[in-house]
Scaffold this motif. Sequence first.
Motif, PDB file in Angstrom:
ATOM      1  N   TYR A  22    -129.719  10.350  17.234  1.00  0.00           N
ATOM      2  CA  TYR A  22    -129.247  11.317  16.472  1.00  0.00           C
ATOM      3  C   TYR A  22    -128.097  10.763  15.541  1.00  0.00           C
ATOM      4  CZ  TYR A  22    -125.715  11.390  20.436  1.00  0.00           C
ATOM      5  OH  TYR A  22    -124.691  11.145  21.375  1.00  0.00           O
ATOM      6  N   VAL A  23    -127.456   9.826  15.813  1.00  0.00           N
ATOM      7  CA  VAL A  23    -126.590   9.402  14.692  1.00  0.00           C
ATOM      8  C   VAL A  23    -126.846   7.559  14.662  1.00  0.00           C
ATOM      9  CG1 VAL A  23    -124.045   8.748  14.458  1.00  0.00           C
ATOM     10  CG2 VAL A  23    -124.873  11.056  15.447  1.00  0.00           C
ATOM     11  N   MET A  24    -126.610   7.229  13.371  1.00  0.00           N
ATOM     12  CA  MET A  24    -126.905   5.602  13.391  1.00  0.00           C
ATOM     13  C   MET A  24    -125.481   5.188  12.605  1.00  0.00           C
ATOM     14  SD  MET A  24    -130.399   4.742  12.396  1.00  0.00           S
ATOM     15  CE  MET A  24    -130.342   2.644  12.822  1.00  0.00           C
ATOM     16  N   GLY A  25    -124.911   4.194  12.864  1.00  0.00           N
ATOM     17  CA  GLY A  25    -123.669   3.952  12.445  1.00  0.00           C
ATOM     18  C   GLY A  25    -123.472   2.461  12.368  1.00  0.00           C
ATOM     19  N   TRP A  26    -122.536   2.007  11.420  1.00  0.00           N
ATOM     20  CA  TRP A  26    -121.945   0.354  11.370  1.00  0.00           C
ATOM     21  C   TRP A  26    -120.605   0.378  11.970  1.00  0.00           C
ATOM     22  CZ3 TRP A  26    -125.333  -3.371  10.154  1.00  0.00           C
ATOM     23  CH2 TRP A  26    -126.509  -3.180   9.416  1.00  0.00           C
ATOM     24  N   TYR A  27    -120.459  -0.406  12.737  1.00  0.00           N
ATOM     25  CA  TYR A  27    -119.240  -1.080  13.094  1.00  0.00           C
ATOM     26  C   TYR A  27    -118.896  -2.454  12.911  1.00  0.00           C
ATOM     27  CZ  TYR A  27    -119.257   3.057  16.297  1.00  0.00           C
ATOM     28  OH  TYR A  27    -119.308   4.495  16.804  1.00  0.00           O
ATOM     29  N   ARG A  28    -117.646  -3.038  12.868  1.00  0.00           N
ATOM     30  CA  ARG A  28    -117.205  -4.354  12.516  1.00  0.00           C
ATOM     31  C   ARG A  28    -116.359  -4.906  13.453  1.00  0.00           C
ATOM     32  NH1 ARG A  28    -114.496  -3.509   6.699  1.00  0.00           N
ATOM     33  NH2 ARG A  28    -112.524  -2.562   7.207  1.00  0.00           N
TER      34      ARG A  28
ATOM     35  N   GLU B 214    -114.544  -1.745  15.370  1.00  0.00           N
ATOM     36  CA  GLU B 214    -114.123  -0.542  14.720  1.00  0.00           C
ATOM     37  C   GLU B 214    -115.299   0.308  14.043  1.00  0.00           C
ATOM     38  OE1 GLU B 214    -110.941  -1.003  11.747  1.00  0.00           O
ATOM     39  OE2 GLU B 214    -112.241  -2.357  10.644  1.00  0.00           O
ATOM     40  N   LEU B 215    -115.172   1.603  13.998  1.00  0.00           N
ATOM     41  CA  LEU B 215    -116.148   2.263  13.080  1.00  0.00           C
ATOM     42  C   LEU B 215    -116.069   2.030  11.740  1.00  0.00           C
ATOM     43  CD1 LEU B 215    -118.451   4.204  12.762  1.00  0.00           C
ATOM     44  CD2 LEU B 215    -116.732   6.113  12.981  1.00  0.00           C
ATOM     45  N   VAL B 216    -117.180   1.679  10.968  1.00  0.00           N
ATOM     46  CA  VAL B 216    -117.088   1.538   9.746  1.00  0.00           C
ATOM     47  C   VAL B 216    -117.530   2.872   9.040  1.00  0.00           C
ATOM     48  CG1 VAL B 216    -117.934   0.060   7.670  1.00  0.00           C
ATOM     49  CG2 VAL B 216    -117.407  -0.927   9.604  1.00  0.00           C
ATOM     50  N   ALA B 217    -118.815   3.296   9.451  1.00  0.00           N
ATOM     51  CA  ALA B 217    -119.482   4.455   8.717  1.00  0.00           C
ATOM     52  C   ALA B 217    -120.480   4.937   9.766  1.00  0.00           C
ATOM     53  CB  ALA B 217    -120.098   3.905   7.203  1.00  0.00           C
ATOM     54  N   ARG B 218    -120.933   6.054   9.683  1.00  0.00           N
ATOM     55  CA  ARG B 218    -122.026   6.570  10.594  1.00  0.00           C
ATOM     56  C   ARG B 218    -122.695   7.823   9.805  1.00  0.00           C
ATOM     57  NH1 ARG B 218    -119.351   9.885  15.547  1.00  0.00           N
ATOM     58  NH2 ARG B 218    -118.209  11.406  14.431  1.00  0.00           N
ATOM     59  N   ILE B 219    -123.942   8.196  10.075  1.00  0.00           N
ATOM     60  CA  ILE B 219    -124.595   9.154   9.567  1.00  0.00           C
ATOM     61  C   ILE B 219    -125.558   9.751  10.496  1.00  0.00           C
ATOM     62  CG2 ILE B 219    -126.524   7.605   8.861  1.00  0.00           C
ATOM     63  CD1 ILE B 219    -127.039   9.333   6.459  1.00  0.00           C
ATOM     64  N   THR B 220    -125.448  11.170  10.556  1.00  0.00           N
ATOM     65  CA  THR B 220    -126.404  11.861  11.652  1.00  0.00           C
ATOM     66  C   THR B 220    -127.665  12.170  11.037  1.00  0.00           C
ATOM     67  OG1 THR B 220    -125.729  13.875  10.715  1.00  0.00           O
ATOM     68  CG2 THR B 220    -124.270  13.029  12.005  1.00  0.00           C
TER      69      THR B 220
ATOM     70  N   ARG C  88    -129.819   6.423   5.282  1.00  0.00           N
ATOM     71  CA  ARG C  88    -130.977   6.464   6.300  1.00  0.00           C
ATOM     72  C   ARG C  88    -132.235   6.673   5.521  1.00  0.00           C
ATOM     73  NH1 ARG C  88    -130.766   9.371  12.131  1.00  0.00           N
ATOM     74  NH2 ARG C  88    -132.891   8.460  12.912  1.00  0.00           N
ATOM     75  N   ASP C  89    -133.177   5.977   5.949  1.00  0.00           N
ATOM     76  CA  ASP C  89    -134.490   6.115   5.586  1.00  0.00           C
ATOM     77  C   ASP C  89    -135.148   6.404   6.585  1.00  0.00           C
ATOM     78  OD1 ASP C  89    -137.031   5.959   4.690  1.00  0.00           O
ATOM     79  OD2 ASP C  89    -136.970   4.305   3.422  1.00  0.00           O
ATOM     80  N   ALA C  90    -135.623   7.735   6.851  1.00  0.00           N
ATOM     81  CA  ALA C  90    -136.114   8.139   7.907  1.00  0.00           C
ATOM     82  C   ALA C  90    -137.760   7.680   8.043  1.00  0.00           C
ATOM     83  CB  ALA C  90    -135.847   9.618   8.079  1.00  0.00           C
ATOM     84  N   ALA C  91    -138.371   7.598   7.041  1.00  0.00           N
ATOM     85  CA  ALA C  91    -139.545   7.339   6.966  1.00  0.00           C
ATOM     86  C   ALA C  91    -139.674   5.923   7.526  1.00  0.00           C
ATOM     87  CB  ALA C  91    -140.109   7.348   5.805  1.00  0.00           C
ATOM     88  N   LYS C  92    -138.812   5.102   7.210  1.00  0.00           N
ATOM     89  CA  LYS C  92    -138.780   3.279   7.708  1.00  0.00           C
ATOM     90  C   LYS C  92    -138.042   3.034   8.755  1.00  0.00           C
ATOM     91  CE  LYS C  92    -139.839   1.913   2.949  1.00  0.00           C
ATOM     92  NZ  LYS C  92    -139.419   0.989   1.849  1.00  0.00           N
ATOM     93  N   ASN C  93    -137.547   4.258   9.358  1.00  0.00           N
ATOM     94  CA  ASN C  93    -136.488   4.147  10.787  1.00  0.00           C
ATOM     95  C   ASN C  93    -135.437   3.028  10.455  1.00  0.00           C
ATOM     96  OD1 ASN C  93    -138.205   5.864  11.895  1.00  0.00           O
ATOM     97  ND2 ASN C  93    -139.702   4.007  12.304  1.00  0.00           N
TER      98      ASN C  93
END
Length: 115
Positions: free
Chosen positions: A32-38, A46-52, A71-76
């Motif tokens: 339900y959420v994907m994100g990038w941490y660094r 730390e959290l960089v960015a996330r998208i629901t 996010r490209d839902a079709a390509k996951n």
Amino acid sequence: QVQLVESGGGLVQPGGSLRLSCAASGSIFNIYVMGWYRQAPGKQRELVARITIGGSTNYADSVQGRFTISRDAAKNTAHLQMNSLKPEDTAVYYCNAKTTHGDYWGQGTRVTVSS
């Protein structure tokens, strides 16, 4: 189970750009959420960015206006477009997926910003 594989890291000069990608497989319907941490040397992750799944995004103050998550839902797949990179962006970047069964992490991809 969800498997995440990152790609796109590397060495770039200050002011340059990189695009990170995260390919998800497995039980992706639970995400339900994907994100990038660094994580930089000697520092906490730390959290960089996330998208629901609805497309809402959040960014760390330090990258707002420079980084864009999509996010490209079709390509996951989730992407992180990083522009105007600074030396302080140097870190290992990790993809994260939040699911109804817990969090999953990729193996990380290194980004080095240096002249």
